[in-house]
Design a protein around this motif. Structure first.
Motif, mmCIF file in Angstrom:
data_model
loop_
_atom_site.group_PDB
_atom_site.id
_atom_site.type_symbol
_atom_site.label_atom_id
_atom_site.label_comp_id
_atom_site.label_asym_id
_atom_site.label_seq_id
_atom_site.Cartn_x
_atom_site.Cartn_y
_atom_site.Cartn_z
ATOM 1 N N UNK A 185 0.774 -1.411 -0.004
ATOM 2 C CA UNK A 185 0.094 -0.310 -0.156
ATOM 3 C C UNK A 185 0.854 1.317 0.015
ATOM 4 N N UNK A 186 2.239 1.195 0.169
ATOM 5 C CA UNK A 186 3.041 2.185 0.227
ATOM 6 C C UNK A 186 4.381 1.837 0.484
ATOM 7 N N UNK A 187 5.294 2.937 0.240
ATOM 8 C CA UNK A 187 6.799 2.705 1.026
ATOM 9 C C UNK A 187 6.799 2.419 2.445
ATOM 10 N N UNK A 188 7.849 1.977 2.860
ATOM 11 C CA UNK A 188 7.936 1.843 4.362
ATOM 12 C C UNK A 188 8.598 3.076 4.841
ATOM 13 N N UNK A 189 7.878 3.705 5.842
ATOM 14 C CA UNK A 189 8.410 4.935 6.318
ATOM 15 C C UNK A 189 9.885 5.027 6.863
ATOM 16 N N UNK A 190 10.350 3.783 7.667
ATOM 17 C CA UNK A 190 11.721 3.539 7.866
ATOM 18 C C UNK A 190 12.407 3.800 6.819
ATOM 19 N N UNK A 191 12.222 2.951 5.698
ATOM 20 C CA UNK A 191 12.992 2.820 4.560
ATOM 21 C C UNK A 191 13.242 4.382 3.725
ATOM 22 N N UNK A 192 12.161 5.081 3.804
ATOM 23 C CA UNK A 192 12.196 6.558 3.343
ATOM 24 C C UNK A 192 12.969 7.458 4.191
ATOM 25 N N UNK A 193 12.969 7.231 5.378
ATOM 26 C CA UNK A 193 13.600 7.940 6.448
ATOM 27 C C UNK A 193 15.169 7.662 6.386
ATOM 28 N N UNK A 194 15.435 6.473 5.939
ATOM 29 C CA UNK A 194 16.950 6.136 5.804
ATOM 30 C C UNK A 194 17.441 7.001 4.717
ATOM 31 N N UNK A 195 16.482 7.041 3.595
ATOM 32 C CA UNK A 195 17.212 7.980 2.312
ATOM 33 C C UNK A 195 17.463 9.362 2.681
ATOM 34 N N UNK A 196 16.435 9.638 3.629
ATOM 35 C CA UNK A 196 16.408 11.356 3.737
ATOM 36 C C UNK A 196 17.826 11.481 4.665
ATOM 37 N N UNK A 197 17.962 10.612 5.786
ATOM 38 C CA UNK A 197 19.150 10.816 6.554
ATOM 39 C C UNK A 197 20.308 10.760 5.762
ATOM 40 N N UNK A 198 20.528 9.772 4.873
ATOM 41 C CA UNK A 198 21.615 9.566 4.155
ATOM 42 C C UNK A 198 21.786 11.159 3.292
ATOM 43 N N UNK A 199 20.875 11.602 2.716
ATOM 44 C CA UNK A 199 20.819 13.008 2.171
ATOM 45 C C UNK A 199 21.213 13.910 2.967
ATOM 46 N N UNK A 200 20.656 13.794 4.204
ATOM 47 C CA UNK A 200 20.933 15.023 5.174
ATOM 48 C C UNK A 200 22.503 14.999 5.458
ATOM 49 N N UNK A 201 23.095 13.895 5.712
ATOM 50 C CA UNK A 201 24.413 13.752 6.038
ATOM 51 C C UNK A 201 25.221 14.230 4.966
ATOM 52 N N UNK A 202 24.879 14.067 3.707
ATOM 53 C CA UNK A 202 25.576 14.239 2.398
ATOM 54 C C UNK A 202 25.693 15.880 2.559
ATOM 55 N N UNK A 203 24.711 16.431 2.693
ATOM 56 C CA UNK A 203 24.575 17.884 2.432
ATOM 57 C C UNK A 203 25.392 18.591 3.801
ATOM 58 N N UNK A 204 25.331 17.996 4.853
ATOM 59 C CA UNK A 204 25.885 18.549 6.250
ATOM 60 C C UNK A 204 27.575 18.323 5.800
#
Length: 710
Positions: free
Chosen positions: A373-392
């Motif tokens: 029914x949709x993406x796993x929230x934890x999985x999407x959060x992981x990609x967001x965290x990775x991108x945030x670390x990259x930006x930092x």
């Protein structure tokens, strides 16, 4: 137009012995399938990829016939006026008689002509045609089976089209009609019953009954000769479909199937031995990357690594440079596709890697569409965290760079202690805090609708592979087809395959197997089985498939536990290969591309059409079959160096690492490739069969293994 052929269907070289040209000027080919410009399953890929080669051979006399589906026509077909005057008269006559028939070009490579028939428009004739079918062969089609109703309508309309075309022709035509699968098969039966001047071919890509029996966890191959086919079909409420398929197989001038294993299946279930096996090919140009495929592997692998960094954030305690990506992909048929045995082998592999203190980590991807029914929230959060670390990291890098630049401008060496100030440390600490994670990385990337009853997830729970830090094998279940627009893993299937190290397809029922074939043409080693058409084909044509990165798992003569142990051994030996060995193996795998090109495998279809013409028009065409001699047969030789084969107990070749050179054993990519080119001939050349030379150990200095990337 004499046609005298000496045909061997056991190997490519048997077809290469044909020297004389075959005139097709007054012959017309109709290829009929429900999946013409209508993507439903794998037959769509077969017809789509083969169309260019067939159009080159037949020119203006090649027509594909399929159903008219408006949504598909809008995007895939350019409707035009018929270019063939006989076909134009035929379509006009049918349209004036209450049909809707369209003509156009299919917008794929080769731009073949298509004749599309609107079966729904003639649904008013369904009851009458069903009655005629009953009178003809005592085959009754139930009203509730919509697919079978479509097959009846499509069959009568295609027979009408072919009959009208023959009637509108000024001179007696030589028509070849090639029907694919049971959905198109009724048209063939009607052509023979009405004695139309048509040479007919019927190809089954997988028998109906075989699919149903294997889906029911039956010991299929050991009981092929024992099945009561009528009872089995009746018990599964597909007896009418089975009758249509069997009638088409028996009525055809030439009956073909896609592999030797399916030929055995067809002989027992359809009660007719195929006249010729027509393996499925690929347009290798589509995947061709010349000598850049190693670079493409490295680029795609880095994109998968980025996804892995996000998915395992907070638990990234393994070395990505020593991480191997394995995958299985296809329809979600848990047992038929071998996902069950793959999971069990992964559990055993995990044990072996741990007890041997291996520093290799294996990440196994399961790309099988399921209900979500949709993406796993934890999985999407992981990609967001990775991108945030990259930006930092980029923010801190820019601040550091600016201070360094200003220091150098005034002619001073920077004080490293002052390059990062308190604010920089605060930014980095916040980023590190965001990566804290209390739970394990998720197995599934989506929210499953039937989580508690899902076969893959239940097996993962049973074997206990939960992506914990102690596990050397991690599992990622992606229950959706890959797409470059996905916010999670934005990669097309082709890119993803290129980035992996090994495709694993331990199927129990696989009439052909496009997934390992696609791996091969992209230079990615794969595991197949001797119950798949692809595996049987490779065993027949390659002396030592594993040396070329084609591992054949024995599921035909071994029990499940033995097969699982063999698969575990394949995986463990693959994990022990050095980076250099994997590069050499990928080079060898990619060189098999030509063996799977339609320019080779299309010859089997050419043979089938010639055979059908000779049987249907014996006064015009002559066909003289003969038994192939034992010398007739083409097998790719073993490579010049000792192969990196997991079936061998000795070291793989070359067994030295990049830091250890052994003067007695060298690998020369160019020399080995040249020897392989000698043994696999160029398309459309007529050369006599050669016995594979014994390629000795004349190996030169390994100057460089191309693009030394893992």
């Amino acid at each position: 137009m004499p046609l005298a052929r000496s045909l061997s269907v056991t190997s490519l070289s048997g077809l290469e012995e044909w020297d004389e040209e075959f005139e097709l000027e007054d012959a017309v080919l109709f290829e009929i399938a429900w999946e013409v410009a209508n993507k439903v399953g794998g037959i769509y890929t077969v017809i789509q990829t083969k169309a260019r080669l067939t159009a080159e051979e037949w020119g203006e006399n090649y027509f594909l016939v399929g159903p008219y589906v408006e949504s598909n026509v809008r995007t895939q077909v350019e409707l035009i006026e018929p270019t063939n005057p006989v076909l134009k008269r035929t379509i006009d006559k049918m349209n004036s008689s209450g049909c809707k028939v369209y003509f156009g070009r299919w917008l794929i490579e080769g731009s073949p002509y298509v004749v599309l028939i609107d079966v729904g428009f003639t649904a008013w004739s369904l009851d009458r045609w069903k009655s005629e079918l009953w009178d003809l062969g005592a085959i009754g089609v139930p009203w509730f089976d919509r697919e079978a109703n479509d097959a009846v309508l499509f069959g009568f309309l295609t027979a009408w089209l072919l009959g009208e075309f023959a009637a509108q022709s000024e001179e007696p035509p030589h028509i070849v009609a090639h029907f694919h699968e049971w959905l198109a098969g009724l048209g063939l039966v009607l052509c023979r019953k009405r004695q139309l001047p048509v040479a007919t071919i019927f190809t089954t890509h997988a028998t109906l009954l075989g699919r149903y029996l294997c889906a029911g966890s039956v010991d299929f191959y050991n009981n092929l000769s024992k099945f009561n086919v009528d009872k089995e079909a009746g018990d599964r409420q597909i007896y009418h479909r089975y009758c249509l398929e069997r009638a088409a197989a028996h009525c055809a001038h030439v009956f073909t199937t896609v592999s030797q294993i399916t030929a055995i299946e067809a002989e027992h279930l359809l009660k007719r031995k195929p006249d010729i096996v027509t393996p499925n090919g690929l347009n290798v140009k589509k995947f061709s990357a010349m000598h850049e495929f190693q670079n493409l592997h490295a680029q795609s692998k880095s994109r998968i690594q980025e996804f892995v960094r996000g998915h395992f954030y907070g638990h990234l305690d393994f070395n990505l440079d020593k991480c191997l990506f394995l995958f299985i992909a296809g329809r979600y048929e848990f047992s038929n596709k071998g996902a069950d045995i793959f999971l069990e082998a992964l559990a055993r592999l995990n044990y072996l890697l741990r007890v041997n203190h291996s520093d290799v980590t294996v990440i196994a991807f399961f790309i099988m569409p399921a209900r979500t029914n949709n993406f796993n929230v934890e999985t999407l959060k992981g990609q967001a965290v990775r991108k945030q670390l990259w930006d930092t990291a980029h923010t801190v890098k820019e601040r550091f760079g600016k201070k360094l630049y200003e220091s150098l401008l005034v002619g001073q060496l920077p004080d490293v202690a002052k390059m990062l100030d308190k604010e920089d440390f605060t930014i980095m600490k916040r980023a590190i805090f965001a990566t804290q994670r209390q739970s394990q990385p998720p197995i599934c990337t989506h929210n499953m609708l039937d989580d508690s009853s899902d076969p893959i997830l239940n097996s993962v729970r049973r074997i206990g592979l939960f992506n914990s830090s102690a596990d050397r094998v991690k599992i990622i279940f992606h229950p959706e087809f890959l797409s470059s627009t996905s916010p999670l893993l934005p990669m097309d299937y082709e890119e993803f395959v290129r980035g992996c190290h090994l495709g694993v397809f331990p199927s129990y029922y696989e009439p052909w197997g496009y997934t390992p074939a696609e791996c091969t043409v992209m230079g990615i080693p794969s595991i197949s089985t001797n119950l798949s058409g692809f595996g049987c084909f490779m065993e027949e044509h390659i002396a030592d498939p594993s040396a070329y990165g084609i591992y054949i798992l024995d599921r035909r003569y071994k029990g499940v536990d033995e097969s699982c142990n063999q698969l575990t051994s394949f995986l463990f030996q693959f994990c022990k290969q050095s980076r250099r060995q994997r590069i050499i193996q990928r080079n060898r795998t990619e060189r098999l591309s030509d063996l799977l090109d339609w320019r080779y495998l299309g010859r089997y279809y050419i043979a089938a059409r010639h055979m059908a013409l000779a049987k249907a028009f014996p006064d015009t065409f002559i066909y003289e079959p003969h038994e192939p001699s034992s010398a007739t047969g083409f097998r790719y030789p073993r490579p010049a160096s000792v192969p990196p084969s997991p079936s061998l107990s000795r070291h793989s070749s070359p067994h030295h690492s990049e830091a250890e050179e052994d003067e007695d054993e060298r690998y020369d990519e160019d020399l080995e490739a040249e020897k392989d080119r000698v043994n696999i001939r160029q398309p459309y050349t007529a050369t006599k069969n050669k016995t594979s030379a014994n390629l000795g150990a004349d190996e030169n200095e390994d100057d460089a293994v191309a693009n030394d990337k893992n």
